[in-house]
Enzyme design. Structure first.
Site, PDB file in Angstrom:
ATOM      1  N   TYR A 120       0.812  -1.208   0.000  1.00 19.60           N
ATOM      2  CA  TYR A 120       0.000   0.000   0.000  1.00 19.60           C
ATOM      3  C   TYR A 120       0.854   1.270   0.000  1.00 19.60           C
ATOM      4  O   TYR A 120       1.907   1.298   0.647  1.00 19.60           O
ATOM      5  CB  TYR A 120      -0.897   0.025   1.246  1.00 19.60           C
ATOM      6  CG  TYR A 120      -1.825   1.208   1.276  1.00 19.60           C
ATOM      7  CD1 TYR A 120      -3.028   1.166   0.576  1.00 19.60           C
ATOM      8  CD2 TYR A 120      -1.493   2.370   1.958  1.00 19.60           C
ATOM      9  CE1 TYR A 120      -3.884   2.256   0.574  1.00 19.60           C
ATOM     10  CE2 TYR A 120      -2.349   3.468   1.955  1.00 19.60           C
ATOM     11  CZ  TYR A 120      -3.537   3.399   1.266  1.00 19.60           C
ATOM     12  OH  TYR A 120      -4.374   4.486   1.257  1.00 19.60           O
ATOM     13  N   TRP A 122       1.303   5.691  -1.572  1.00 17.72           N
ATOM     14  CA  TRP A 122       1.097   6.730  -2.579  1.00 17.72           C
ATOM     15  C   TRP A 122       2.195   6.800  -3.622  1.00 17.72           C
ATOM     16  O   TRP A 122       2.008   7.374  -4.681  1.00 17.72           O
ATOM     17  CB  TRP A 122       0.960   8.084  -1.892  1.00 17.72           C
ATOM     18  CG  TRP A 122      -0.449   8.453  -1.584  1.00 17.72           C
ATOM     19  CD1 TRP A 122      -1.326   7.739  -0.811  1.00 17.72           C
ATOM     20  CD2 TRP A 122      -1.156   9.622  -2.041  1.00 17.72           C
ATOM     21  NE1 TRP A 122      -2.534   8.399  -0.756  1.00 17.72           N
ATOM     22  CE2 TRP A 122      -2.445   9.565  -1.495  1.00 17.72           C
ATOM     23  CE3 TRP A 122      -0.805  10.710  -2.831  1.00 17.72           C
ATOM     24  CZ2 TRP A 122      -3.408  10.551  -1.730  1.00 17.72           C
ATOM     25  CZ3 TRP A 122      -1.757  11.704  -3.050  1.00 17.72           C
ATOM     26  CH2 TRP A 122      -3.047  11.612  -2.511  1.00 17.72           C
TER      27      TRP A 122
HETATM   28  N1  LIG Z   1      -2.377   7.862  12.525  1.00 21.21           N
HETATM   29  C1  LIG Z   1      -2.701   7.969  11.246  1.00 21.21           C
HETATM   30  N2  LIG Z   1      -2.123   7.182  10.329  1.00 21.21           N
HETATM   31  C2  LIG Z   1      -2.444   7.305   9.035  1.00 21.21           C
HETATM   32  C3  LIG Z   1      -3.398   8.254   8.613  1.00 21.21           C
HETATM   33  C4  LIG Z   1      -4.015   9.075   9.602  1.00 21.21           C
HETATM   34  O1  LIG Z   1      -4.874   9.923   9.304  1.00 21.21           O
HETATM   35  N3  LIG Z   1      -3.630   8.911  10.894  1.00 21.21           N
HETATM   36  N4  LIG Z   1      -3.700   8.387   7.280  1.00 21.21           N
HETATM   37  C5  LIG Z   1      -3.556   7.185   6.474  1.00 21.21           C
HETATM   38  C6  LIG Z   1      -3.716   7.481   5.060  1.00 21.21           C
HETATM   39  S1  LIG Z   1      -5.176   8.234   4.610  1.00 21.21           S
HETATM   40  C7  LIG Z   1      -2.804   7.136   4.116  1.00 21.21           C
HETATM   41  S2  LIG Z   1      -3.201   7.333   2.466  1.00 21.21           S
HETATM   42  C8  LIG Z   1      -1.513   6.526   4.488  1.00 21.21           C
HETATM   43  C9  LIG Z   1      -0.343   6.988   3.611  1.00 21.21           C
HETATM   44  O2  LIG Z   1       0.698   6.086   3.713  1.00 21.21           O
HETATM   45  P1  LIG Z   1       1.806   5.930   2.571  1.00 21.21           P
HETATM   46  O3  LIG Z   1       1.195   6.132   1.226  1.00 21.21           O
HETATM   47  O4  LIG Z   1       2.510   4.652   2.819  1.00 21.21           O
HETATM   48  O5  LIG Z   1       2.754   7.161   2.907  1.00 21.21           O
HETATM   49  P2  LIG Z   1       3.864   7.889   2.031  1.00 21.21           P
HETATM   50  O6  LIG Z   1       4.716   8.620   3.013  1.00 21.21           O
HETATM   51  O7  LIG Z   1       3.248   8.656   0.949  1.00 21.21           O
HETATM   52  O8  LIG Z   1       4.717   6.674   1.470  1.00 21.21           O
HETATM   53  C10 LIG Z   1       5.098   6.558   0.153  1.00 21.21           C
HETATM   54  C11 LIG Z   1       6.504   5.969   0.114  1.00 21.21           C
HETATM   55  O9  LIG Z   1       6.821   5.674  -1.240  1.00 21.21           O
HETATM   56  C12 LIG Z   1       8.151   6.126  -1.521  1.00 21.21           C
HETATM   57  N5  LIG Z   1       8.199   6.418  -2.966  1.00 21.21           N
HETATM   58  C13 LIG Z   1       7.859   7.548  -3.611  1.00 21.21           C
HETATM   59  N6  LIG Z   1       7.998   7.401  -4.939  1.00 21.21           N
HETATM   60  C14 LIG Z   1       8.426   6.147  -5.152  1.00 21.21           C
HETATM   61  C15 LIG Z   1       8.763   5.416  -6.330  1.00 21.21           C
HETATM   62  O10 LIG Z   1       8.668   5.885  -7.454  1.00 21.21           O
HETATM   63  N7  LIG Z   1       9.168   4.117  -6.154  1.00 21.21           N
HETATM   64  C16 LIG Z   1       9.282   3.564  -4.919  1.00 21.21           C
HETATM   65  N8  LIG Z   1       9.677   2.286  -4.859  1.00 21.21           N
HETATM   66  N9  LIG Z   1       8.991   4.248  -3.793  1.00 21.21           N
HETATM   67  C17 LIG Z   1       8.563   5.506  -3.904  1.00 21.21           C
HETATM   68  C18 LIG Z   1       8.346   7.335  -0.638  1.00 21.21           C
HETATM   69  O11 LIG Z   1       9.712   7.576  -0.423  1.00 21.21           O
HETATM   70  C19 LIG Z   1       7.569   6.934   0.613  1.00 21.21           C
HETATM   71  O12 LIG Z   1       8.394   6.276   1.551  1.00 21.21           O
HETATM   72  O13 LIG Z   1      -1.232   6.804   5.865  1.00 21.21           O
HETATM   73  C20 LIG Z   1      -2.276   6.385   6.732  1.00 21.21           C
HETATM   74  N10 LIG Z   1      -1.851   6.503   8.105  1.00 21.21           N
HETATM   75  N1  LIG Z   2      -0.993  18.437   2.818  1.00 19.89           N
HETATM   76  C1  LIG Z   2      -1.474  17.181   2.731  1.00 19.89           C
HETATM   77  N2  LIG Z   2      -2.684  16.970   2.182  1.00 19.89           N
HETATM   78  C2  LIG Z   2      -3.188  15.700   2.109  1.00 19.89           C
HETATM   79  C3  LIG Z   2      -2.437  14.584   2.555  1.00 19.89           C
HETATM   80  C4  LIG Z   2      -1.146  14.847   3.115  1.00 19.89           C
HETATM   81  O1  LIG Z   2      -0.441  13.915   3.537  1.00 19.89           O
HETATM   82  N3  LIG Z   2      -0.706  16.142   3.194  1.00 19.89           N
HETATM   83  N4  LIG Z   2      -2.959  13.320   2.461  1.00 19.89           N
HETATM   84  C5  LIG Z   2      -4.062  13.101   1.526  1.00 19.89           C
HETATM   85  C6  LIG Z   2      -4.757  11.838   1.853  1.00 19.89           C
HETATM   86  S1  LIG Z   2      -3.966  10.371   1.485  1.00 19.89           S
HETATM   87  C7  LIG Z   2      -5.988  11.791   2.385  1.00 19.89           C
HETATM   88  S2  LIG Z   2      -6.705  10.272   2.697  1.00 19.89           S
HETATM   89  C8  LIG Z   2      -6.731  13.017   2.688  1.00 19.89           C
HETATM   90  C9  LIG Z   2      -7.394  12.882   4.055  1.00 19.89           C
HETATM   91  O2  LIG Z   2      -8.390  13.794   4.207  1.00 19.89           O
HETATM   92  P1  LIG Z   2      -9.139  13.868   5.627  1.00 19.89           P
HETATM   93  O3  LIG Z   2      -9.303  12.504   6.166  1.00 19.89           O
HETATM   94  O4  LIG Z   2     -10.363  14.634   5.434  1.00 19.89           O
HETATM   95  O5  LIG Z   2      -8.056  14.693   6.458  1.00 19.89           O
HETATM   96  P2  LIG Z   2      -7.627  14.790   7.981  1.00 19.89           P
HETATM   97  O6  LIG Z   2      -6.583  15.856   7.991  1.00 19.89           O
HETATM   98  O7  LIG Z   2      -7.282  13.478   8.551  1.00 19.89           O
HETATM   99  O8  LIG Z   2      -8.927  15.283   8.740  1.00 19.89           O
HETATM  100  C10 LIG Z   2      -9.517  16.532   8.492  1.00 19.89           C
HETATM  101  C11 LIG Z   2      -9.962  17.135   9.800  1.00 19.89           C
HETATM  102  O9  LIG Z   2     -10.982  16.339  10.384  1.00 19.89           O
HETATM  103  C12 LIG Z   2     -11.065  16.671  11.746  1.00 19.89           C
HETATM  104  N5  LIG Z   2     -11.601  15.516  12.466  1.00 19.89           N
HETATM  105  C13 LIG Z   2     -10.940  14.398  12.840  1.00 19.89           C
HETATM  106  N6  LIG Z   2     -11.782  13.554  13.482  1.00 19.89           N
HETATM  107  C14 LIG Z   2     -12.989  14.162  13.510  1.00 19.89           C
HETATM  108  C15 LIG Z   2     -14.267  13.798  14.048  1.00 19.89           C
HETATM  109  O10 LIG Z   2     -14.465  12.733  14.622  1.00 19.89           O
HETATM  110  N7  LIG Z   2     -15.292  14.681  13.847  1.00 19.89           N
HETATM  111  C16 LIG Z   2     -15.135  15.864  13.193  1.00 19.89           C
HETATM  112  N8  LIG Z   2     -16.200  16.629  13.022  1.00 19.89           N
HETATM  113  N9  LIG Z   2     -13.932  16.234  12.718  1.00 19.89           N
HETATM  114  C17 LIG Z   2     -12.881  15.393  12.863  1.00 19.89           C
HETATM  115  C18 LIG Z   2      -9.654  17.016  12.195  1.00 19.89           C
HETATM  116  O11 LIG Z   2      -9.667  18.217  12.958  1.00 19.89           O
HETATM  117  C19 LIG Z   2      -8.890  17.173  10.867  1.00 19.89           C
HETATM  118  O12 LIG Z   2      -8.146  18.366  10.803  1.00 19.89           O
HETATM  119  O13 LIG Z   2      -5.876  14.141   2.703  1.00 19.89           O
HETATM  120  C20 LIG Z   2      -5.068  14.234   1.538  1.00 19.89           C
HETATM  121  N10 LIG Z   2      -4.421  15.533   1.559  1.00 19.89           N
HETATM  122 MO   LIG Z   3      -5.129   8.607   2.312  1.00 19.90          MO
END
Ligand SMILES: Nc1nc2c(c(=O)[nH]1)N[C@H]1C(S)=C(S)[C@@H](COP(=O)(O)OP(=O)(O)OC[C@H]3O[C@@H](n4cnc5c(=O)[nH]c(N)nc54)[C@H](O)[C@@H]3O)O[C@H]1N2
Ligand SMILES: Nc1nc2c(c(=O)[nH]1)N[C@H]1C(S)=C(S)[C@@H](COP(=O)(O)OP(=O)(O)OC[C@H]3O[C@@H](n4cnc5c(=O)[nH]c(N)nc54)[C@H](O)[C@@H]3O)O[C@H]1N2
Ligand SMILES: [Mo]
Length: 779
Positions: A120, A122
């Site tokens: 999994y 990005w």
């Molecule tokens: N506590 C908590 N945990 C969360 C979340 C949260 O809200 N709270 N959010 C979750 C969500 S929504 C998401 S999407 C995940 C994200 O989790 P990930 O998608 O695993 O996070 P990234 O840091 O984007 O990791 C991408 C990795 O790919 C590597 N990479 C980039 N380009 C390439 C390439 O071309 N080739 C290879 N081989 N590697 C590459 C980068 O160096 C990086 O280490 O985290 C989740 N974890």
């Molecule tokens: N800059 C930046 N942008 C990103 C990403 C990143 O890594 N960096 N990751 C991308 C990815 S993979 C994803 S999945 C999206 C995620 O998009 P979201 O899941 O929407 O993003 P979050 O920042 O986790 O949450 C948004 C806000 O929800 C509020 N919140 C949390 N829990 C609750 C709750 O129980 N109730 C209410 N009412 N509010 C709550 C928090 O205050 C938080 O700031 O963002 C994307 N955009």
């Molecule tokens: Mo995500």
């Protein structure tokens, strides 16, 4: 193919594209590339601008690297040293041989069902060098792999929504566009806000960042924004803030529905014509089925929102053109399915679904692409082939899988068994970033015999692998950039040679495939450059009816081409509303299912047949608050994409004393003797991390927030680890499923306590290289 334009004169522009946006490439006198904000971006981001910097590049993986114990003593040796072992660097031909032989051994001894290739993550922008496509294609030609299903982003939402409305991806693609909203919407109620911070991103790469402008346009037309969130900044600019306790939105939504029902403000004809299950909802909300009326008074005790506020909000919603939106964070929690089900239920009672100014949204404010009015077309892509292995896991159940091979679990109406995984292969993701309860994850990570990772950087997942193969970055290879609803195609030209011995994932897999006698099957005889032209030609032919694209050469010369905007506005579920018989939904009834016979038939106590308030596994109403009185949220980071570029100057500027900030309310800080900037210990029974206190008036008391993405930095690489030094919230989060329906992550349901840190501060070592055996040339 021309890669360089050393005399960039503005006529043949070079671009770099990341998930965070488009940058213009400028070259100095010596032809060395630098990145600048793209002048046509309405709201450019600083993320990614410093990715060429020596600071960022110093942490690159430069050569194929093998964990010393694994190399000396074979697969599985000293797996408890993963994360702290030394590495041996080897040349590519030896690496291909070793990896090929190990894959052959595992497949021969245990079969392909022993390989976890869920991988999994990005990765990077670019349609061909898309790490997930490359790894899946590679593992498929070897006979397949166990995959992961759904996502960490919206796992609960994407499993429940097809039962009740439509597939989540389809709905996301169909979100009513901002321009249409500016014309027709009057009240925008945002559960979880619309954080501009998050709209910096689009998977695949945004064109111009449009959401700030879009919201300003709506405001200038008189639209009222209501931010229902624990954090005021979840909407920047004018908005009414209704502070709410985390994980209690379902109670609020049910109470709003209660007001609509009891004050007869609901749309009975909408429920009649477009929905099934309104009777069951009514009976539950009025308390007939369980003796508990879901009144504002009831909800006030749960959410912390005053009764009068709820009643007024419900009345406003019924009298105005109203959009109700929930961020993805609302379903990344215990019983997260209910947030979206209750949202749809509320919107159905308002009766504005399918109209241009109202209805529901499930992702405004999560990505730049949501709500754009650019054309919706899936982009150029590399075929992944067919996976002969049927086994899968819901993606966030990886630790359960590794810890309980053969164990059974429920998922979306089925019963399954966890496979017995011997080899884990990752490319394009960072599990030591994204998974919950990383101390527990460390014990799961010790189970496989072999862990192979392609990485660009020596981050925590690379350090904890047996084999680390150096992946190139986007600007070290040619690619085609594209994202649906972003309106452009970008020639992502190679700007410089890869650092060290880094190679693209395609070249790495190609080399291993050749060592295994499958080179032709993997490459189909094409070079990477020929693949680019191939997938472009396929795309051009596929979309020929809608848009006319130039041939590849002309596209490459142009650098970037704009794709014409879609004709007319997008309104979510418009066709269904116009004629539900002719355009039924794909649910069993063809209607919106406020009650689902299917889900009810599963008999899950944690996911009944209709939107239901159930206490989250951890929340401010739990008994556990006696020891851990703060609800920890872990939002997406403003200055990076997840863990990517955490070591860049821009991300580091956001840290305090090199540690991630923890946001805490003034009252909570005062009660604990904590002042601005203090290093604090954030802890619960699962773990602890150090962070720097950032004290604010704009956060609900009892809530703390740490952004995700600080590279995991334990004092000890073992399940007994007591402290994470850098401020990674996944040292604390709980690793259980949202429910038996989705088994999705519940990262946002987490209780902690915070105290001033006493004693000697351990140094942050996240941005150090691992130790290598022997002298390493030119590091
Ligand atoms: N506590 C908590 N945990 C969360 C979340 C949260 O809200 N709270 N959010 C979750 C969500 S929504 C998401 S999407 C995940 C994200 O989790 P990930 O998608 O695993 O996070 P990234 O840091 O984007 O990791 C991408 C990795 O790919 C590597 N990479 C980039 N380009 C390439 C390439 O071309 N080739 C290879 N081989 N590697 C590459 C980068 O160096 C990086 O280490 O985290 C989740 N974890
Ligand atoms: N800059 C930046 N942008 C990103 C990403 C990143 O890594 N960096 N990751 C991308 C990815 S993979 C994803 S999945 C999206 C995620 O998009 P979201 O899941 O929407 O993003 P979050 O920042 O986790 O949450 C948004 C806000 O929800 C509020 N919140 C949390 N829990 C609750 C709750 O129980 N109730 C209410 N009412 N509010 C709550 C928090 O205050 C938080 O700031 O963002 C994307 N955009
Ligand atoms: Mo995500």
């Amino acid at each position: 193919m021309k890669n360089h334009n050393p005399h960039s004169d503005g006529f043949a522009p070079e671009f770099a594209l990341g998930h965070w946006g488009l940058h213009r490439v400028v070259r100095d006198g010596a032809g060395k590339p630098g990145l600048r904000q793209w002048e046509a971006d309405a709201n450019p981001t600083r993320i990614g601008l410093d990715q060429l910097s020596p600071e960022v590049q110093s942490l690159r993986v430069r050569r194929p690297s093998f964990r010393e114990s694994w190399l000396k003593n074979g697969p599985g040796a000293d797996s408890d040293r993963r994360g702290c072992d030394r590495f041996v660097e080897l040349p590519w031909d030896e690496a291909h041989e070793l990896v090929g032989r190990e894959l052959g051994r595992v497949i021969g001894e245990y079969g392909n069902r022993a390989i976890f290739g869920g991988s999994y993550g990005w990765g990077s922008a670019g349609r061909f060098h898309h790490a997930q496509s490359q790894i899946h294609r590679f593992l498929n030609i070897l006979g397949g792999y166990v995959r992961g299903r759904d996502s960490y982003s919206y796992g609960a939402g994407s499993v429940v929504l097809p039962h009740i409305v439509a597939p989540m991806e389809q709905l996301l693609d169909e979100h009513t566009d901002w321009t249409t909203l500016a014309e027709h919407n009057e009240l925008f109620v945002a559960f979880g806000g619309i954080p501009l911070r998050n709209t910096q991103m689009t998977a695949g790469g945004p064109s111009s960042h449009r959401v700030r402008e879009a919201m300003d346009r709506m405001r200038s037309r008189g639209v009222r924004f209501v931010n229902i969130s624990p954090l005021r900044q979840d909407i920047e600019g004018a908005a009414e803030w209704i502070p709410i306790r985390p994980n209690t939105d379902v109670a609020l939504m049910l109470a709003l529905t209660h007001v609509l029902l009891t004050e007869r403000l609901y749309d009975a004809s909408f429920l009649e014509r477009f929905c099934v299950g309104a009777e069951q909802v009514r009976s539950y909300v009025l308390g007939e089925s369980d003796g508990v009326p879901k009144t504002p008074n009831w909800a006030s005790g749960i959410t912390g929102i005053p009764v009068a506020k709820m009643i007024q909000l419900a009345r406003d919603m019924a009298s105005l053109s109203t959009m109700v939106n929930a961020s993805w964070s609302l379903q990344r929690q215990s019983h997260g399915e209910q947030s979206y089900w209750a949202l749809v239920t509320l919107a159905a009672h308002l009766g504005q679904i399918g109209q241009p100014g109202g209805g529901f949204g499930i992702g405004y404010g999560t990505l730049n692409s949501v709500g754009s009015n650019e054309l919706r077309i899936s982009g150029p892509r590399l075929s992944q082939g067919r996976n002969p292995v049927g086994e899968f896991i819901p993606v966030a159940r990886i630790a359960d899988m590794l810890l309980n091979p053969g164990g059974s679990y429920q998922y979306d109406g089925g019963t399954y068994r966890y496979p017995d995984i011997r080899l884990v292969y990752w490319a394009g993701g960072n599990p030591f970033h994204h998974h919950q309860d990383l101390n527990r994850f460390m014990s799961a990570w010790q189970r496989p015999e072999t862990i192979i990772i392609h990485e660009q950087f020596w981050n925590s997942s690379a350090k904890a692998a047996d084999v680390v193969l150096p992946a190139s970055m986007t600007f070290e290879r040619n690619d085609v950039g594209y994202a649906s609803r972003e309106g452009h195609l970008v020639a992502m030209r190679k700007l410089q040679q890869p650092i060290g011995d880094a190679r693209s994932d395609f070249d790495i897999f190609n080399g291993i495939a050749r060592a295994m006698g499958k080179g032709e099957t993997f490459s189909e005889g094409r070079t990477a450059e020929q693949w680019l032209e191939h997938i472009y030609a396929e795309f051009r032919a596929r979309v020929g009816q809608q848009i006319s694209l130039p041939d590849f050469e002309s596209f490459w010369e142009a650098g970037r081409i704009e794709i014409p905007q879609s004709v007319g506005p997008t309104v979510m579920l418009e066709a269904f509303r116009a004629d539900p018989e002719k355009h039924p939904l794909t649910t069993p009834s063809g209607r919106i299912e406020l009650f689902s016979e299917t889900i009810a038939s599963f008999g899950y106590e944690d996911c009944p047949g209709q939107a239901t308030w159930m206490e989250p596994v951890e929340w401010l109403g739990s008994d556990a608050t006696s020891r851990f009185p703060l609800h920890l949220l872990s939002q997406e980071p403003r200055r990076r994409l997840h863990s990517q570029l955490d070591h860049s100057a821009y991300s580091r500027e956001g840290k305090v004393h090199g540690r991630e900030p923890v946001l805490i309310s003034r009252a909570d800080a005062r009660a604990r003797g904590i002042s601005e900037g203090d290093v604090v210990r954030v802890f619960n029974d699962r773990g602890a991390c150090l962070a720097a206190a950032k004290v604010t008036e704009d956060l609900v008391q009892g809530v703390a927030i740490i952004a995700t993405g600080a590279w995991f930095d334990p004092v000890q690489w073992s399940p007994e680890n007591r402290l994470e030094k850098h401020g990674n919230p996944n040292a604390l989060t709980i690793d259980v499923g949202a429910s038996k329906l989705s088994q999705a992550t519940v990262a946002q349901s987490c209780l902690v306590e915070i105290e001033p840190f006493q004693g000697n501060l351990p140094e942050v070592t996240a941005f150090r290289l691992p130790e290598f055996v022997g002298e390493s040339p030119n590091r």
